[in-house]
Design a protein around this motif. Sequence first.
Motif, PDB file in Angstrom:
ATOM      1  N   GLU A 116     -67.154 -14.142 -96.138  1.00 18.87           N
ATOM      2  CA  GLU A 116     -66.660 -15.227 -95.300  1.00 18.87           C
ATOM      3  C   GLU A 116     -67.607 -16.416 -95.366  1.00 18.87           C
ATOM      4  O   GLU A 116     -68.779 -16.282 -95.707  1.00 18.87           O
ATOM      5  CB  GLU A 116     -66.451 -14.778 -93.864  1.00 18.87           C
ATOM      6  N   MET A 117     -67.036 -17.570 -95.030  1.00 13.56           N
ATOM      7  CA  MET A 117     -67.792 -18.822 -94.988  1.00 13.56           C
ATOM      8  C   MET A 117     -67.437 -19.544 -93.696  1.00 13.56           C
ATOM      9  O   MET A 117     -66.262 -19.748 -93.406  1.00 13.56           O
ATOM     10  CB  MET A 117     -67.413 -19.717 -96.173  1.00 13.56           C
ATOM     11  N   ARG A 118     -68.451 -19.910 -92.942  1.00 12.88           N
ATOM     12  CA  ARG A 118     -68.233 -20.727 -91.742  1.00 12.88           C
ATOM     13  C   ARG A 118     -68.061 -22.167 -92.187  1.00 12.88           C
ATOM     14  O   ARG A 118     -68.865 -22.698 -92.949  1.00 12.88           O
ATOM     15  CB  ARG A 118     -69.419 -20.618 -90.783  1.00 12.88           C
ATOM     16  N   LEU A 119     -67.003 -22.796 -91.708  1.00 12.54           N
ATOM     17  CA  LEU A 119     -66.710 -24.171 -92.059  1.00 12.54           C
ATOM     18  C   LEU A 119     -67.190 -25.114 -90.964  1.00 12.54           C
ATOM     19  O   LEU A 119     -67.203 -24.748 -89.793  1.00 12.54           O
ATOM     20  CB  LEU A 119     -65.205 -24.358 -92.293  1.00 12.54           C
ATOM     21  N   ALA A 120     -67.544 -26.311 -91.358  1.00 15.71           N
ATOM     22  CA  ALA A 120     -67.956 -27.319 -90.389  1.00 15.71           C
ATOM     23  C   ALA A 120     -66.764 -27.671 -89.510  1.00 15.71           C
ATOM     24  O   ALA A 120     -65.631 -27.777 -89.993  1.00 15.71           O
ATOM     25  CB  ALA A 120     -68.452 -28.559 -91.107  1.00 15.71           C
ATOM     26  N   PRO A 121     -67.000 -27.822 -88.198  1.00 15.15           N
ATOM     27  CA  PRO A 121     -65.901 -28.228 -87.315  1.00 15.15           C
ATOM     28  C   PRO A 121     -65.319 -29.565 -87.759  1.00 15.15           C
ATOM     29  O   PRO A 121     -66.034 -30.440 -88.220  1.00 15.15           O
ATOM     30  CB  PRO A 121     -66.551 -28.348 -85.935  1.00 15.15           C
ATOM     31  N   ARG A 122     -64.013 -29.694 -87.622  1.00 11.22           N
ATOM     32  CA  ARG A 122     -63.348 -30.944 -88.002  1.00 11.22           C
ATOM     33  C   ARG A 122     -63.301 -31.874 -86.807  1.00 11.22           C
ATOM     34  O   ARG A 122     -63.158 -31.452 -85.676  1.00 11.22           O
ATOM     35  CB  ARG A 122     -61.938 -30.651 -88.492  1.00 11.22           C
ATOM     36  N   ALA A 123     -63.393 -33.150 -87.101  1.00  9.14           N
ATOM     37  CA  ALA A 123     -63.397 -34.177 -86.027  1.00  9.14           C
ATOM     38  C   ALA A 123     -62.017 -34.336 -85.453  1.00  9.14           C
ATOM     39  O   ALA A 123     -61.019 -34.073 -86.012  1.00  9.14           O
ATOM     40  CB  ALA A 123     -63.868 -35.498 -86.594  1.00  9.14           C
TER      41      ALA A 123
END
Length: 151
Positions: A144-151
């Motif tokens: 798994e990869m944690r993604l940056a929160p989207r604005a």
Amino acid sequence: MAVRPLVAADLEQASRVCMAAFMGSVAESLPALGVETFSRIASVEGFRVRMAQDNLMFAYAQEERIIGIAELKEGRHVAMLFVDPAAQHQGIGKVLMAAMIEQARVEVLTVSASLSSVPAYERYGFACSADAAESSGLRYQPMEMRLAPRA
């Protein structure tokens, strides 16, 4: 060269790219059942069925020739990422992965990586999330990869 949506007219080429990459790097490590299972998944009909579902499919094309394909299932799971063996190590997988990340609808993107592709997925930012497993002859490593929160 550009990433674009995979269309029905691309399915034969997409299947060939998948099978060439799979046979060259994964098949020898699997039992016959795994090769048979993957052959069904990567068949033109397999692609056609998934194309009608909630799967985004991308092609990396050089002129009219497909040299890479990617599939994002339900905006949350990398279902496929294959590059023609003759075009590997040129950043095509990275470009296709970026296209999937851009379309992801979750905070944690997952993949069931073939064991031979684990180092590549680690370079993309994935980490192992459970013990390796097997299903229908396919051996895989959950990642798994944690993604940056989207604005």
